[in-house]
Write an enzyme that holds these catalytic residues in place. Structure first.
Site, PDB file in Angstrom:
ATOM      1  N   VAL A   1      43.391  44.464  37.024  1.00 10.34           N
ATOM      2  CA  VAL A   1      43.613  45.557  37.618  1.00 10.34           C
ATOM      3  C   VAL A   1      42.978  45.813  39.171  1.00 10.34           C
ATOM      4  CG1 VAL A   1      43.082  48.192  37.601  1.00 10.34           C
ATOM      5  CG2 VAL A   1      43.627  46.851  35.455  1.00 10.34           C
ATOM      6  N   CYS A   2      41.915  45.122  39.321  1.00 11.17           N
ATOM      7  CA  CYS A   2      40.982  45.215  40.652  1.00 11.17           C
ATOM      8  C   CYS A   2      41.991  44.636  41.749  1.00 11.17           C
ATOM      9  CB  CYS A   2      39.820  44.418  40.568  1.00 11.17           C
ATOM     10  SG  CYS A   2      38.808  44.914  39.227  1.00 11.17           S
ATOM     11  N   PRO A   3      42.680  43.423  41.914  1.00  8.01           N
ATOM     12  CA  PRO A   3      43.564  43.218  42.934  1.00  8.01           C
ATOM     13  C   PRO A   3      44.680  44.197  43.351  1.00  8.01           C
ATOM     14  CG  PRO A   3      43.982  41.721  41.283  1.00  8.01           C
ATOM     15  CD  PRO A   3      42.726  42.613  40.652  1.00  8.01           C
ATOM     16  N   ILE A  27      42.615  46.845  45.524  1.00  7.28           N
ATOM     17  CA  ILE A  27      42.353  46.179  46.767  1.00  7.28           C
ATOM     18  C   ILE A  27      43.818  46.158  47.613  1.00  7.28           C
ATOM     19  CG2 ILE A  27      41.413  44.555  47.765  1.00  7.28           C
ATOM     20  CD1 ILE A  27      39.751  43.891  45.186  1.00  7.28           C
TER      21      ILE A  27
END
Length: 187
Positions: A52-54, A57
């Site tokens: 999920v993080c990328p 970002i």
């Protein structure tokens, strides 16, 4: 220790960050002095090399000029080290061209001061802070680890805060504020 929240001063900090992929220019110290006197958005993600993080970002990066147009510094952060950030940027195509620093809170002290450290793994929640030029937190949003945030909503709230006026529910930049409506009614 008091938790950093709306109306409170953003904690003092000085951390290493990844600012470039260029050899010899990868790292820089980022701290309170760098955001003093400026609108800032600092968003946190739990872990590098995850799923999920990328997406978040990359979406913040796609909107970098929208933050820049609002004279707002954009800062990303997690509790991973600057070396892990750098390796992830090299490894992930969507992260190679980032235009904002990836702050490394390896001591977890800033995440702890902000009250966003998840209890069992001691990683940061998906938290977003809007900080005004006086260093006061004006907005906080914290998502559970499994749910990505909405960058358009961060921009909408930033726009509303920068008007320094009363803004109704679902207000968007360019629409009439409540302050303007009341002034028109009086006139």
């Amino acid at each position: 220790m008091s938790i950093a929240t709306v109306g409170k001063k953003f904690p003092e900090f000085k951390k290493k960050a990844v600012v470039s992929l260029e050899k010899g220019k990868e790292f820089q110290e980022i701290g309170s002095a760098d955001i003093a006197g400026k609108w800032s958005v600092m968003f946190w993600w739990p872990k590098d090399f995850t799923f999920v993080c990328p997406t978040e970002i990359a979406e913040f990066n796609k909107n970098f000029t929208n933050f820049e147009d609002r004279d707002t510094l954009l800062l990303g952060a997690s509790t991973d080290s600057e070396f892990v950030h750098l390796a992830w940027r090299h490894d992930h195509a969507d992260l190679r061209g980032l235009r904002f620093p990836m702050i490394a809170d390896t001591s977890k002290s800033l995440a702890e001061d902000l009250g966003i450290l998840e209890e069992s793994e001691k990683i940061a929640y998906r938290a977003t802070f809007i900080i005004d030029p006086e260093g006061i937190i004006r907005w906080v949003n914290v998502n559970d680890l499994s749910v990505g945030r909405n960058v358009a909503e961060v921009l909408r709230v930033l726009d509303a805060l920068q008007t320094d006026e009363l803004c109704p529910c679902n207000w968007n930049k360019g629409e009439t504020t409540l302050s303007q409506q009341m002034a028109e009614e009086v006139a």
